[in-house]
Design a protein around this motif. Structure first.
Motif, PDB file in Angstrom:
ATOM      1  N   GLY A 157       0.826  -1.197   0.000  1.00 13.50           N
ATOM      2  CA  GLY A 157       0.000   0.000   0.000  1.00 13.50           C
ATOM      3  C   GLY A 157       0.863   1.249   0.000  1.00 13.50           C
ATOM      4  O   GLY A 157       2.065   1.203   0.291  1.00 13.50           O
ATOM      5  N   VAL A 158       0.254   2.380  -0.309  1.00 17.87           N
ATOM      6  CA  VAL A 158       0.932   3.675  -0.289  1.00 17.87           C
ATOM      7  C   VAL A 158       0.016   4.694   0.385  1.00 17.87           C
ATOM      8  O   VAL A 158      -1.197   4.501   0.491  1.00 17.87           O
ATOM      9  N   GLY A 159       0.614   5.775   0.848  1.00 21.62           N
ATOM     10  CA  GLY A 159      -0.171   6.802   1.513  1.00 21.62           C
ATOM     11  C   GLY A 159       0.597   8.094   1.656  1.00 21.62           C
ATOM     12  O   GLY A 159       1.739   8.225   1.194  1.00 21.62           O
ATOM     13  N   GLY A 160      -0.032   9.073   2.303  1.00 24.79           N
ATOM     14  CA  GLY A 160       0.570  10.380   2.513  1.00 24.79           C
ATOM     15  C   GLY A 160       0.801  10.665   3.982  1.00 24.79           C
ATOM     16  O   GLY A 160       0.168  10.059   4.864  1.00 24.79           O
ATOM     17  N   ILE A 161       1.723  11.588   4.264  1.00 29.27           N
ATOM     18  CA  ILE A 161       2.127  11.912   5.632  1.00 29.27           C
ATOM     19  C   ILE A 161       2.092  13.418   5.848  1.00 29.27           C
ATOM     20  O   ILE A 161       2.582  14.189   5.011  1.00 29.27           O
ATOM     21  N   LEU A 162       1.536  13.854   6.982  1.00 25.59           N
ATOM     22  CA  LEU A 162       1.635  15.228   7.463  1.00 25.59           C
ATOM     23  C   LEU A 162       2.122  15.188   8.903  1.00 25.59           C
ATOM     24  O   LEU A 162       1.632  14.380   9.710  1.00 25.59           O
ATOM     25  N   GLU A 163       3.073  16.067   9.248  1.00 31.19           N
ATOM     26  CA  GLU A 163       3.639  16.060  10.596  1.00 31.19           C
ATOM     27  C   GLU A 163       3.860  17.497  11.074  1.00 31.19           C
ATOM     28  O   GLU A 163       4.300  18.361  10.303  1.00 31.19           O
ATOM     29  N   LEU A 164       3.576  17.721  12.352  1.00 32.09           N
ATOM     30  CA  LEU A 164       3.899  18.979  13.019  1.00 32.09           C
ATOM     31  C   LEU A 164       4.652  18.648  14.294  1.00 32.09           C
ATOM     32  O   LEU A 164       4.310  17.675  14.986  1.00 32.09           O
ATOM     33  N   GLY A 165       5.681  19.448  14.610  1.00 34.27           N
ATOM     34  CA  GLY A 165       6.452  19.124  15.799  1.00 34.27           C
ATOM     35  C   GLY A 165       7.263  20.291  16.325  1.00 34.27           C
ATOM     36  O   GLY A 165       7.208  21.413  15.816  1.00 34.27           O
ATOM     37  N   TYR A 166       8.039  19.951  17.371  1.00 37.43           N
ATOM     38  CA  TYR A 166       8.891  20.953  18.007  1.00 37.43           C
ATOM     39  C   TYR A 166      10.157  20.271  18.496  1.00 37.43           C
ATOM     40  O   TYR A 166      10.115  19.177  19.070  1.00 37.43           O
ATOM     41  N   GLU A 167      11.274  20.928  18.261  1.00 37.41           N
ATOM     42  CA  GLU A 167      12.568  20.421  18.732  1.00 37.41           C
ATOM     43  C   GLU A 167      12.774  20.885  20.171  1.00 37.41           C
ATOM     44  O   GLU A 167      13.044  22.061  20.429  1.00 37.41           O
ATOM     45  N   VAL A 168      12.637  19.963  21.113  1.00 42.47           N
ATOM     46  CA  VAL A 168      12.670  20.340  22.531  1.00 42.47           C
ATOM     47  C   VAL A 168      14.081  20.378  23.098  1.00 42.47           C
ATOM     48  O   VAL A 168      14.328  20.995  24.140  1.00 42.47           O
ATOM     49  N   ILE A 176      16.271  16.049  20.212  1.00 41.83           N
ATOM     50  CA  ILE A 176      15.029  15.419  20.663  1.00 41.83           C
ATOM     51  C   ILE A 176      13.854  16.211  20.103  1.00 41.83           C
ATOM     52  O   ILE A 176      13.762  17.431  20.304  1.00 41.83           O
ATOM     53  N   ASN A 177      12.958  15.504  19.396  1.00 33.61           N
ATOM     54  CA  ASN A 177      11.782  16.139  18.799  1.00 33.61           C
ATOM     55  C   ASN A 177      10.505  15.496  19.325  1.00 33.61           C
ATOM     56  O   ASN A 177      10.471  14.290  19.586  1.00 33.61           O
ATOM     57  N   THR A 178       9.472  16.303  19.462  1.00 30.46           N
ATOM     58  CA  THR A 178       8.123  15.785  19.680  1.00 30.46           C
ATOM     59  C   THR A 178       7.324  16.039  18.407  1.00 30.46           C
ATOM     60  O   THR A 178       7.459  17.103  17.780  1.00 30.46           O
ATOM     61  N   LEU A 179       6.491  15.054  18.017  1.00 31.21           N
ATOM     62  CA  LEU A 179       5.777  15.149  16.751  1.00 31.21           C
ATOM     63  C   LEU A 179       4.324  14.712  16.900  1.00 31.21           C
ATOM     64  O   LEU A 179       4.030  13.777  17.652  1.00 31.21           O
ATOM     65  N   VAL A 180       3.442  15.384  16.175  1.00 32.49           N
ATOM     66  CA  VAL A 180       2.074  14.928  15.961  1.00 32.49           C
ATOM     67  C   VAL A 180       1.974  14.604  14.472  1.00 32.49           C
ATOM     68  O   VAL A 180       2.244  15.463  13.621  1.00 32.49           O
ATOM     69  N   LYS A 181       1.600  13.358  14.148  1.00 33.25           N
ATOM     70  CA  LYS A 181       1.667  12.885  12.771  1.00 33.25           C
ATOM     71  C   LYS A 181       0.308  12.349  12.317  1.00 33.25           C
ATOM     72  O   LYS A 181      -0.441  11.795  13.124  1.00 33.25           O
ATOM     73  N   TYR A 182       0.049  12.521  11.021  1.00 27.89           N
ATOM     74  CA  TYR A 182      -1.171  11.960  10.441  1.00 27.89           C
ATOM     75  C   TYR A 182      -0.800  11.198   9.177  1.00 27.89           C
ATOM     76  O   TYR A 182      -0.166  11.743   8.268  1.00 27.89           O
ATOM     77  N   TYR A 183      -1.184   9.918   9.129  1.00 25.06           N
ATOM     78  CA  TYR A 183      -0.949   9.064   7.975  1.00 25.06           C
ATOM     79  C   TYR A 183      -2.291   8.735   7.329  1.00 25.06           C
ATOM     80  O   TYR A 183      -3.208   8.255   8.005  1.00 25.06           O
TER      81      TYR A 183
END
Length: 220
Positions: A157-168, A176-183
């Motif tokens: 399968g294939v899909g798309g990715i969107l991510e938002l984050g912050y380098e803490v 070290i990064n924190t991320l909120v991701k949507y696949y």
């Protein structure tokens, strides 16, 4: 789909073999369901752990490229019309697990370049497709649920990715990064080995992920 897989493989190998590479480990939580359900129906989402290995190649302070290998546990859950004992959960849990290779463009924003916004695509290989059903049934409907979904699940399968984050945290060698991701899956997981069999539980999957990654910078 083969062209997309070749493109992802080419981009990933270019990133891994590049200089000024960072490699890291990522852990988190994932919540997923498929297009048979409303994304906001919390009771129909499979919630579990998430982990993977990532690679990043920095082009400059604002742009980097990412890839890696991730273990994506997708699925769904819903109630049944069975009658079960009080100590048994009366639900079916679909478990479709994938090995995923992402290819992302990462942007680093703000004066400090600590805010992160990423987008890209991924290729996935299914390694598990099952349904967990109640262990003990004492009555109810005559509907039967299939426990092994491999025959009804497409391999790739294939899909798309969107991510938002912050380098803490930032160091010369560590990050070290924190991320909120949507696949979001682009390809349908349906597969009909028998045209007379209807398998409505298989469709396009979506996953929301909260993760923390620790990366180590290496020079090749």
């Amino acid at each position: 789909m083969r062209i997309i897989f070749l493109l992802i493989a080419l981009l990933s190998s270019t990133i891994i073999l590049a200089q000024d590479l960072s490699i890291g480990y990522e852990i988190g939580l994932i919540s997923s369901s498929n297009s048979d359900y409303n994304r906001l129906d919390i009771e129909n989402r499979r919630n579990t752990d998430y982990f993977g290995v990532n690679f990043q190649k920095a082009m400059n302070q604002s742009i980097s490229f990412g890839s890696g290998l991730q273990f994506l546990k997708q699925g769904y859950k819903h109630g049944t019309c069975y009658i079960v004992p009080d100590d048994v959960k009366n639900e079916v849990v679909g478990k479709l697990n994938y090995l995923v290779v992402p290819a992302t463009i990462n942007t680093h924003l703000g004066k400090s370049k600590r805010f992160i916004a990423n987008f890209g695509i991924y290729g996935a290989v299914n390694i598990k497709a099952v349904q967990d059903i109640p262990d003990e049934i004492i009555g109810g409907c005559a509907i039967g649920y299939i426990d092994n979904l491999r025959r009804f699940t497409k391999r790739f399968g294939v899909g798309g990715i969107l991510e938002l984050g912050y380098e803490v945290y930032r160091h010369d060698k560590f990050q070290i990064n924190t991320l909120v991701k949507y696949y979001q899956g682009f390809s349908n997981t349906k597969k009909y080995p028998d045209p007379n069999v209807i398998v409505p539980w298989m469709a396009k999957y979506n996953s929301a992920i909260i993760s923390v990654s620790l990366n180590y910078k290496i020079g090749i």
